[in-house]
Motif scaffolding. Sequence first.
Motif, PDB file in Angstrom:
ATOM      1  N   GLY A   1       0.803  -1.226   0.000  1.00 31.43           N
ATOM      2  CA  GLY A   1       0.000   0.000   0.000  1.00 31.43           C
ATOM      3  C   GLY A   1       0.834   1.273   0.000  1.00 31.43           C
ATOM      4  N   LYS A   2       2.102   1.162  -0.364  1.00 30.66           N
ATOM      5  CA  LYS A   2       2.971   2.348  -0.371  1.00 30.66           C
ATOM      6  C   LYS A   2       2.431   3.406  -1.327  1.00 30.66           C
ATOM      7  N   GLY A   3       2.129   2.969  -2.559  1.00 25.87           N
ATOM      8  CA  GLY A   3       1.659   3.919  -3.570  1.00 25.87           C
ATOM      9  C   GLY A   3       0.299   4.508  -3.232  1.00 25.87           C
ATOM     10  N   THR A   4      -0.622   3.629  -2.831  1.00 23.13           N
ATOM     11  CA  THR A   4      -1.999   4.051  -2.517  1.00 23.13           C
ATOM     12  C   THR A   4      -2.012   5.133  -1.441  1.00 23.13           C
ATOM     13  N   ASN A   5      -1.286   4.903  -0.353  1.00 22.14           N
ATOM     14  CA  ASN A   5      -1.317   5.859   0.755  1.00 22.14           C
ATOM     15  C   ASN A   5      -0.486   7.103   0.468  1.00 22.14           C
TER      16      ASN A   5
ATOM     17  N   GLY B   1      12.647  -9.390  -9.962  1.00 19.65           N
ATOM     18  CA  GLY B   1      12.497  -8.932  -8.578  1.00 19.65           C
ATOM     19  C   GLY B   1      13.809  -8.542  -7.927  1.00 19.65           C
ATOM     20  N   LEU B   2      14.779  -8.150  -8.730  1.00 14.49           N
ATOM     21  CA  LEU B   2      16.102  -7.776  -8.220  1.00 14.49           C
ATOM     22  C   LEU B   2      16.210  -6.262  -8.095  1.00 14.49           C
ATOM     23  N   ILE B   3      17.204  -5.824  -7.352  1.00  9.71           N
ATOM     24  CA  ILE B   3      17.368  -4.389  -7.112  1.00  9.71           C
ATOM     25  C   ILE B   3      18.310  -3.792  -8.157  1.00  9.71           C
ATOM     26  N   VAL B   4      17.785  -2.850  -8.910  1.00 10.14           N
ATOM     27  CA  VAL B   4      18.552  -2.157  -9.948  1.00 10.14           C
ATOM     28  C   VAL B   4      19.744  -1.446  -9.298  1.00 10.14           C
ATOM     29  N   PRO B   5      20.927  -1.463  -9.946  1.00  9.12           N
ATOM     30  CA  PRO B   5      22.092  -0.777  -9.371  1.00  9.12           C
ATOM     31  C   PRO B   5      21.724   0.641  -8.909  1.00  9.12           C
TER      32      PRO B   5
ATOM     33  N   PRO C   1      14.932   3.315   0.218  1.00  6.20           N
ATOM     34  CA  PRO C   1      15.962   2.389  -0.246  1.00  6.20           C
ATOM     35  C   PRO C   1      15.601   0.924   0.014  1.00  6.20           C
ATOM     36  N   ARG C   2      16.026   0.047  -0.892  1.00  4.04           N
ATOM     37  CA  ARG C   2      15.676  -1.374  -0.810  1.00  4.04           C
ATOM     38  C   ARG C   2      16.775  -2.235  -0.245  1.00  4.04           C
ATOM     39  N   ASN C   3      17.937  -1.668   0.016  1.00  4.05           N
ATOM     40  CA  ASN C   3      18.958  -2.399   0.775  1.00  4.05           C
ATOM     41  C   ASN C   3      19.826  -1.379   1.509  1.00  4.05           C
TER      42      ASN C   3
ATOM     43  N   ASN D   1      -4.345 -10.051  -7.492  1.00  2.53           N
ATOM     44  CA  ASN D   1      -5.552  -9.336  -7.873  1.00  2.53           C
ATOM     45  C   ASN D   1      -5.218  -8.153  -8.793  1.00  2.53           C
ATOM     46  N   ARG D   2      -4.216  -7.377  -8.388  1.00  2.00           N
ATOM     47  CA  ARG D   2      -3.822  -6.231  -9.209  1.00  2.00           C
ATOM     48  C   ARG D   2      -3.304  -6.694 -10.570  1.00  2.00           C
ATOM     49  N   GLY D   3      -2.636  -7.843 -10.570  1.00  2.00           N
ATOM     50  CA  GLY D   3      -2.048  -8.376 -11.803  1.00  2.00           C
ATOM     51  C   GLY D   3      -3.054  -8.618 -12.911  1.00  2.00           C
TER      52      GLY D   3
ATOM     53  N   LYS E   1       9.936 -13.959  -6.270  1.00  4.62           N
ATOM     54  CA  LYS E   1      11.287 -13.383  -6.285  1.00  4.62           C
ATOM     55  C   LYS E   1      11.306 -12.036  -5.565  1.00  4.62           C
ATOM     56  N   ARG E   2      10.241 -11.262  -5.754  1.00  7.79           N
ATOM     57  CA  ARG E   2      10.175  -9.961  -5.061  1.00  7.79           C
ATOM     58  C   ARG E   2      10.127 -10.170  -3.547  1.00  7.79           C
ATOM     59  N   PHE E   3       9.368 -11.167  -3.100  1.00  5.69           N
ATOM     60  CA  PHE E   3       9.301 -11.443  -1.651  1.00  5.69           C
ATOM     61  C   PHE E   3      10.669 -11.822  -1.103  1.00  5.69           C
TER      62      PHE E   3
HETATM   63  N1  UP5 Z   1      -4.627  -2.137  -1.845  1.00  5.88           N
HETATM   64  C1  UP5 Z   1      -3.879  -1.201  -1.223  1.00  5.88           C
HETATM   65  N2  UP5 Z   1      -4.310  -1.005   0.033  1.00  5.88           N
HETATM   66  C2  UP5 Z   1      -5.353  -1.847   0.228  1.00  5.88           C
HETATM   67  C3  UP5 Z   1      -6.225  -2.129   1.344  1.00  5.88           C
HETATM   68  N3  UP5 Z   1      -6.118  -1.495   2.508  1.00  5.88           N
HETATM   69  N4  UP5 Z   1      -7.172  -3.076   1.171  1.00  5.88           N
HETATM   70  C4  UP5 Z   1      -7.294  -3.742  -0.016  1.00  5.88           C
HETATM   71  N5  UP5 Z   1      -6.510  -3.523  -1.086  1.00  5.88           N
HETATM   72  C5  UP5 Z   1      -5.553  -2.582  -0.976  1.00  5.88           C
HETATM   73  O1  UP5 Z   1      -1.228  -1.502  -3.499  1.00  5.88           O
HETATM   74  C6  UP5 Z   1      -1.156  -2.799  -4.047  1.00  5.88           C
HETATM   75  C7  UP5 Z   1      -2.553  -3.285  -4.402  1.00  5.88           C
HETATM   76  O2  UP5 Z   1      -3.298  -3.458  -3.195  1.00  5.88           O
HETATM   77  C8  UP5 Z   1      -3.348  -2.302  -5.258  1.00  5.88           C
HETATM   78  O3  UP5 Z   1      -4.129  -3.019  -6.159  1.00  5.88           O
HETATM   79  C9  UP5 Z   1      -4.200  -1.553  -4.242  1.00  5.88           C
HETATM   80  O4  UP5 Z   1      -5.392  -1.082  -4.811  1.00  5.88           O
HETATM   81  C10 UP5 Z   1      -4.458  -2.639  -3.212  1.00  5.88           C
HETATM   82  P1  UP5 Z   1      -0.107  -0.407  -3.829  1.00  5.88           P
HETATM   83  O5  UP5 Z   1      -0.483   0.854  -3.154  1.00  5.88           O
HETATM   84  O6  UP5 Z   1       0.162  -0.369  -5.275  1.00  5.88           O
HETATM   85  O7  UP5 Z   1       1.137  -1.078  -3.051  1.00  5.88           O
HETATM   86  P2  UP5 Z   1       2.688  -0.818  -3.213  1.00  5.88           P
HETATM   87  O8  UP5 Z   1       3.278  -1.060  -1.875  1.00  5.88           O
HETATM   88  O9  UP5 Z   1       2.935   0.499  -3.850  1.00  5.88           O
HETATM   89  O10 UP5 Z   1       3.032  -2.039  -4.199  1.00  5.88           O
HETATM   90  P3  UP5 Z   1       4.113  -2.149  -5.337  1.00  5.88           P
HETATM   91  O11 UP5 Z   1       3.773  -3.374  -6.122  1.00  5.88           O
HETATM   92  O12 UP5 Z   1       4.262  -0.866  -6.064  1.00  5.88           O
HETATM   93  O13 UP5 Z   1       5.406  -2.440  -4.480  1.00  5.88           O
HETATM   94  P4  UP5 Z   1       6.791  -2.930  -4.910  1.00  5.88           P
HETATM   95  O14 UP5 Z   1       7.664  -2.512  -3.805  1.00  5.88           O
HETATM   96  O15 UP5 Z   1       6.832  -4.352  -5.284  1.00  5.88           O
HETATM   97  O16 UP5 Z   1       7.023  -2.196  -6.313  1.00  5.88           O
HETATM   98  P5  UP5 Z   1       7.936  -0.962  -6.772  1.00  5.88           P
HETATM   99  O17 UP5 Z   1       7.242  -0.314  -7.880  1.00  5.88           O
HETATM  100  O18 UP5 Z   1       8.317  -0.169  -5.589  1.00  5.88           O
HETATM  101  O19 UP5 Z   1       9.223  -1.741  -7.320  1.00  5.88           O
HETATM  102  C11 UP5 Z   1       9.109  -2.618  -8.396  1.00  5.88           C
HETATM  103  C12 UP5 Z   1      10.478  -3.170  -8.756  1.00  5.88           C
HETATM  104  O20 UP5 Z   1      11.335  -2.114  -9.174  1.00  5.88           O
HETATM  105  C13 UP5 Z   1      11.245  -3.869  -7.633  1.00  5.88           C
HETATM  106  O21 UP5 Z   1      10.862  -5.202  -7.444  1.00  5.88           O
HETATM  107  C14 UP5 Z   1      12.675  -3.741  -8.138  1.00  5.88           C
HETATM  108  O22 UP5 Z   1      12.945  -4.711  -9.118  1.00  5.88           O
HETATM  109  C15 UP5 Z   1      12.662  -2.370  -8.799  1.00  5.88           C
HETATM  110  N6  UP5 Z   1      13.152  -1.313  -7.895  1.00  5.88           N
HETATM  111  C16 UP5 Z   1      14.517  -1.189  -7.741  1.00  5.88           C
HETATM  112  O23 UP5 Z   1      15.306  -1.948  -8.315  1.00  5.88           O
HETATM  113  N7  UP5 Z   1      15.004  -0.200  -6.924  1.00  5.88           N
HETATM  114  C17 UP5 Z   1      14.193   0.666  -6.250  1.00  5.88           C
HETATM  115  O24 UP5 Z   1      14.707   1.550  -5.531  1.00  5.88           O
HETATM  116  C18 UP5 Z   1      12.789   0.528  -6.405  1.00  5.88           C
HETATM  117  C19 UP5 Z   1      12.305  -0.478  -7.227  1.00  5.88           C
END
Ligand code: UP5
Length: 197
Positions: free
Chosen positions: A18-22, A63-67, A94-96, A129-131, A146-148
Amino acid sequence: FPFDKKTIVFVLGGPGSGKGTNSEKLVDDFGFVHLSAGDLLRAEQKRPVSQYGDLIAYYIKEGLIVPHEITIGLLRNAMMDHPESDRFLIDGFPRNLVQAKAFEDTVCKAKKVLYFECPESVLLERLLNRGKTSGRSDDNIESIKKRFKTYFNDSMPVITEYAKEGKVITVSCKGTMDSVYKNTYDQVEQFFKGIGQ
Ligand code: UP5
Ligand code: MG
Protein backbone atom coordinates in the motif's frame (compact mmCIF):
# COMPACT_ATOMS: atom_id res chain seq x y z
CA PHE A 1 19.45 22.94 -4.43
CA PRO A 2 19.85 22.40 -0.67
CA PHE A 3 18.40 18.95 -0.10
CA ASP A 4 19.16 19.01 3.62
CA LYS A 5 16.50 21.69 4.16
CA LYS A 6 13.83 19.29 2.89
CA THR A 7 11.65 16.86 4.82
CA ILE A 8 12.33 13.49 3.24
CA VAL A 9 10.17 10.53 4.29
CA PHE A 10 10.99 7.06 2.97
CA VAL A 11 7.90 4.89 2.38
CA LEU A 12 8.74 1.21 2.84
CA GLY A 13 6.94 -2.12 3.14
CA GLY A 14 6.59 -5.32 1.14
CA PRO A 15 5.46 -5.51 -2.48
CA GLY A 16 1.77 -4.59 -2.53
CA SER A 17 1.68 -3.26 1.05
CA GLY A 18 0.00 0.00 0.00
CA LYS A 19 2.97 2.35 -0.37
CA GLY A 20 1.66 3.92 -3.57
CA THR A 21 -2.00 4.05 -2.52
CA ASN A 22 -1.32 5.86 0.76
CA SER A 23 1.42 8.11 -0.64
CA GLU A 24 -1.01 9.52 -3.21
CA LYS A 25 -3.42 10.48 -0.44
CA LEU A 26 -0.66 12.07 1.65
CA VAL A 27 0.14 14.30 -1.33
CA ASP A 28 -3.33 15.84 -1.15
CA ASP A 29 -3.43 16.22 2.63
CA PHE A 30 0.13 17.32 3.44
CA GLY A 31 1.52 18.76 0.21
CA PHE A 32 4.20 16.14 -0.29
CA VAL A 33 5.76 15.44 -3.67
CA HIS A 34 5.44 11.67 -4.18
CA LEU A 35 8.30 9.94 -5.96
CA SER A 36 7.99 6.18 -6.45
CA ALA A 37 11.39 4.69 -7.30
CA GLY A 38 9.60 1.84 -9.11
CA ASP A 39 7.49 4.26 -11.17
CA LEU A 40 10.60 6.28 -12.09
CA LEU A 41 12.39 3.08 -13.17
CA ARG A 42 9.38 1.94 -15.24
CA ALA A 43 9.23 5.37 -16.93
CA GLU A 44 12.96 5.29 -17.66
CA GLN A 45 12.62 1.79 -19.08
CA LYS A 46 10.01 3.02 -21.58
CA ARG A 47 12.07 5.97 -22.82
CA PRO A 48 13.20 4.95 -26.33
CA VAL A 49 16.60 6.59 -25.90
CA SER A 50 17.36 5.21 -22.45
CA GLN A 51 20.59 3.24 -22.22
CA TYR A 52 19.17 1.33 -19.26
CA GLY A 53 15.90 0.04 -20.75
CA ASP A 54 16.81 -3.64 -21.08
CA LEU A 55 18.67 -3.72 -17.79
CA ILE A 56 15.75 -2.23 -15.86
CA ALA A 57 13.25 -4.58 -17.53
CA TYR A 58 15.34 -7.58 -16.50
CA TYR A 59 15.83 -6.52 -12.88
CA ILE A 60 12.13 -5.73 -12.39
CA LYS A 61 10.89 -9.01 -13.84
CA GLU A 62 13.41 -10.91 -11.70
CA GLY A 63 12.50 -8.93 -8.58
CA LEU A 64 16.10 -7.78 -8.22
CA ILE A 65 17.37 -4.39 -7.11
CA VAL A 66 18.55 -2.16 -9.95
CA PRO A 67 22.09 -0.78 -9.37
CA HIS A 68 21.59 2.17 -7.06
CA GLU A 69 23.50 4.70 -9.18
CA ILE A 70 20.65 4.52 -11.71
CA THR A 71 17.83 4.82 -9.18
CA ILE A 72 19.47 7.57 -7.16
CA GLY A 73 20.13 9.53 -10.37
CA LEU A 74 16.44 9.31 -11.28
CA LEU A 75 15.33 10.30 -7.77
CA ARG A 76 17.72 13.23 -7.61
CA ASN A 77 16.55 14.56 -10.99
CA ALA A 78 12.92 14.17 -9.99
CA MET A 79 13.54 16.04 -6.74
CA MET A 80 15.24 18.86 -8.64
CA ASP A 81 12.11 19.16 -10.78
CA HIS A 82 10.33 20.37 -7.62
CA PRO A 83 12.58 23.07 -6.14
CA GLU A 84 9.55 24.73 -4.52
CA SER A 85 8.63 21.70 -2.47
CA ASP A 86 9.84 21.12 1.10
CA ARG A 87 8.30 17.66 1.54
CA PHE A 88 9.11 14.50 -0.36
CA LEU A 89 7.81 10.96 -0.05
CA ILE A 90 10.37 8.56 -1.49
CA ASP A 91 8.32 5.41 -2.10
CA GLY A 92 9.89 1.96 -2.42
CA PHE A 93 13.42 3.16 -1.75
CA PRO A 94 15.96 2.39 -0.25
CA ARG A 95 15.68 -1.37 -0.81
CA ASN A 96 18.96 -2.40 0.78
CA LEU A 97 21.48 -0.99 3.23
CA VAL A 98 23.98 -0.01 0.54
CA GLN A 99 21.34 2.10 -1.24
CA ALA A 100 20.33 3.72 2.03
CA LYS A 101 23.89 4.79 2.76
CA ALA A 102 24.53 5.95 -0.81
CA PHE A 103 21.40 8.13 -0.80
CA GLU A 104 22.18 9.63 2.60
CA ASP A 105 25.78 10.35 1.59
CA THR A 106 25.00 11.89 -1.80
CA VAL A 107 21.49 13.39 -1.46
CA CYS A 108 20.36 13.73 2.15
CA LYS A 109 19.12 11.96 5.25
CA ALA A 110 15.51 10.93 5.71
CA LYS A 111 13.63 12.45 8.63
CA LYS A 112 11.26 9.47 8.98
CA VAL A 113 10.42 6.10 7.53
CA LEU A 114 6.78 5.20 7.01
CA TYR A 115 6.57 1.42 7.16
CA PHE A 116 3.51 -0.51 5.98
CA GLU A 117 3.57 -3.76 7.91
CA CYS A 118 1.75 -6.56 6.11
CA PRO A 119 1.65 -10.38 6.23
CA GLU A 120 2.83 -12.17 3.12
CA SER A 121 -0.56 -13.81 2.51
CA VAL A 122 -2.24 -10.40 2.20
CA LEU A 123 0.51 -9.10 -0.08
CA LEU A 124 0.17 -12.12 -2.35
CA GLU A 125 -3.59 -11.79 -2.65
CA ARG A 126 -3.40 -8.07 -3.47
CA LEU A 127 -0.65 -8.46 -6.05
CA LEU A 128 -2.35 -11.33 -7.86
CA ASN A 129 -5.55 -9.34 -7.87
CA ARG A 130 -3.82 -6.23 -9.21
CA GLY A 131 -2.05 -8.38 -11.80
CA LYS A 132 -5.36 -9.01 -13.56
CA THR A 133 -5.35 -5.40 -14.80
CA SER A 134 -2.03 -3.71 -13.95
CA GLY A 135 -0.04 -4.81 -16.96
CA ARG A 136 3.03 -4.86 -14.70
CA SER A 137 5.63 -7.40 -15.83
CA ASP A 138 6.24 -8.42 -12.19
CA ASP A 139 2.61 -9.00 -11.04
CA ASN A 140 2.73 -12.76 -11.73
CA ILE A 141 3.38 -15.58 -9.30
CA GLU A 142 6.97 -16.29 -10.42
CA SER A 143 8.07 -12.67 -10.17
CA ILE A 144 6.11 -12.11 -6.95
CA LYS A 145 7.99 -14.95 -5.21
CA LYS A 146 11.29 -13.38 -6.29
CA ARG A 147 10.18 -9.96 -5.06
CA PHE A 148 9.30 -11.44 -1.65
CA LYS A 149 12.70 -13.10 -1.40
CA THR A 150 14.52 -9.83 -2.16
CA TYR A 151 12.26 -8.01 0.27
CA PHE A 152 12.96 -10.34 3.19
CA ASN A 153 16.69 -10.71 2.52
CA ASP A 154 17.65 -7.18 1.50
CA SER A 155 14.91 -4.68 2.32
CA MET A 156 13.76 -5.74 5.80
CA PRO A 157 17.24 -4.99 7.24
CA VAL A 158 16.81 -1.37 6.13
CA ILE A 159 13.68 -1.09 8.27
CA THR A 160 15.41 -2.77 11.22
CA GLU A 161 18.30 -0.32 10.92
CA TYR A 162 16.08 2.79 10.82
CA ALA A 163 14.05 1.40 13.72
CA LYS A 164 17.25 1.43 15.79
CA GLU A 165 17.58 5.14 14.97
CA GLY A 166 13.99 5.69 16.17
CA LYS A 167 12.86 6.88 12.74
CA VAL A 168 10.21 4.29 11.88
CA ILE A 169 6.48 5.01 11.92
CA THR A 170 4.71 1.64 11.59
CA VAL A 171 1.24 1.39 10.06
CA SER A 172 -0.60 -1.92 9.81
CA CYS A 173 -1.78 -2.50 6.25
CA LYS A 174 -4.66 -4.70 7.41
CA GLY A 175 -8.13 -3.21 7.15
CA THR A 176 -9.96 -1.21 4.55
CA MET A 177 -8.18 1.38 2.43
CA ASP A 178 -9.93 4.11 4.42
CA SER A 179 -8.97 2.74 7.83
CA VAL A 180 -5.34 2.19 6.81
CA TYR A 181 -5.13 5.72 5.47
CA LYS A 182 -6.78 7.17 8.58
CA ASN A 183 -4.06 5.54 10.69
CA THR A 184 -1.40 6.82 8.29
CA TYR A 185 -2.82 10.35 8.33
CA ASP A 186 -2.93 10.48 12.14
CA GLN A 187 0.68 9.35 12.49
CA VAL A 188 1.99 11.77 9.87
CA GLU A 189 0.03 14.60 11.47
CA GLN A 190 1.62 13.74 14.83
CA PHE A 191 5.05 13.83 13.24
CA PHE A 192 4.56 17.32 11.79
CA LYS A 193 3.15 18.58 15.09
CA GLY A 194 6.20 17.14 16.84
CA ILE A 195 8.57 19.14 14.65
CA GLY A 196 6.40 22.25 14.86
CA GLN A 197 5.13 22.36 11.27
N1 UP5 B 1 -4.63 -2.14 -1.85
C1 UP5 B 1 -3.88 -1.20 -1.22
N2 UP5 B 1 -4.31 -1.00 0.03
C2 UP5 B 1 -5.35 -1.85 0.23
C3 UP5 B 1 -6.23 -2.13 1.34
N3 UP5 B 1 -6.12 -1.50 2.51
N4 UP5 B 1 -7.17 -3.08 1.17
C4 UP5 B 1 -7.29 -3.74 -0.02
N5 UP5 B 1 -6.51 -3.52 -1.09
C5 UP5 B 1 -5.55 -2.58 -0.98
O1 UP5 B 1 -1.23 -1.50 -3.50
C6 UP5 B 1 -1.16 -2.80 -4.05
C7 UP5 B 1 -2.55 -3.29 -4.40
O2 UP5 B 1 -3.30 -3.46 -3.20
C8 UP5 B 1 -3.35 -2.30 -5.26
O3 UP5 B 1 -4.13 -3.02 -6.16
C9 UP5 B 1 -4.20 -1.55 -4.24
O4 UP5 B 1 -5.39 -1.08 -4.81
C10 UP5 B 1 -4.46 -2.64 -3.21
P1 UP5 B 1 -0.11 -0.41 -3.83
O5 UP5 B 1 -0.48 0.85 -3.15
O6 UP5 B 1 0.16 -0.37 -5.28
O7 UP5 B 1 1.14 -1.08 -3.05
P2 UP5 B 1 2.69 -0.82 -3.21
O8 UP5 B 1 3.28 -1.06 -1.88
O9 UP5 B 1 2.93 0.50 -3.85
O10 UP5 B 1 3.03 -2.04 -4.20
P3 UP5 B 1 4.11 -2.15 -5.34
O11 UP5 B 1 3.77 -3.37 -6.12
O12 UP5 B 1 4.26 -0.87 -6.06
O13 UP5 B 1 5.41 -2.44 -4.48
P4 UP5 B 1 6.79 -2.93 -4.91
O14 UP5 B 1 7.66 -2.51 -3.81
O15 UP5 B 1 6.83 -4.35 -5.28
O16 UP5 B 1 7.02 -2.20 -6.31
P5 UP5 B 1 7.94 -0.96 -6.77
O17 UP5 B 1 7.24 -0.31 -7.88
O18 UP5 B 1 8.32 -0.17 -5.59
O19 UP5 B 1 9.22 -1.74 -7.32
C11 UP5 B 1 9.11 -2.62 -8.40
C12 UP5 B 1 10.48 -3.17 -8.76
O20 UP5 B 1 11.34 -2.11 -9.17
C13 UP5 B 1 11.25 -3.87 -7.63
O21 UP5 B 1 10.86 -5.20 -7.44
C14 UP5 B 1 12.68 -3.74 -8.14
O22 UP5 B 1 12.95 -4.71 -9.12
C15 UP5 B 1 12.66 -2.37 -8.80
N6 UP5 B 1 13.15 -1.31 -7.89
C16 UP5 B 1 14.52 -1.19 -7.74
O23 UP5 B 1 15.31 -1.95 -8.32
N7 UP5 B 1 15.00 -0.20 -6.92
C17 UP5 B 1 14.19 0.67 -6.25
O24 UP5 B 1 14.71 1.55 -5.53
C18 UP5 B 1 12.79 0.53 -6.40
C19 UP5 B 1 12.31 -0.48 -7.23
MG1 MG C 1 4.01 1.07 -5.63
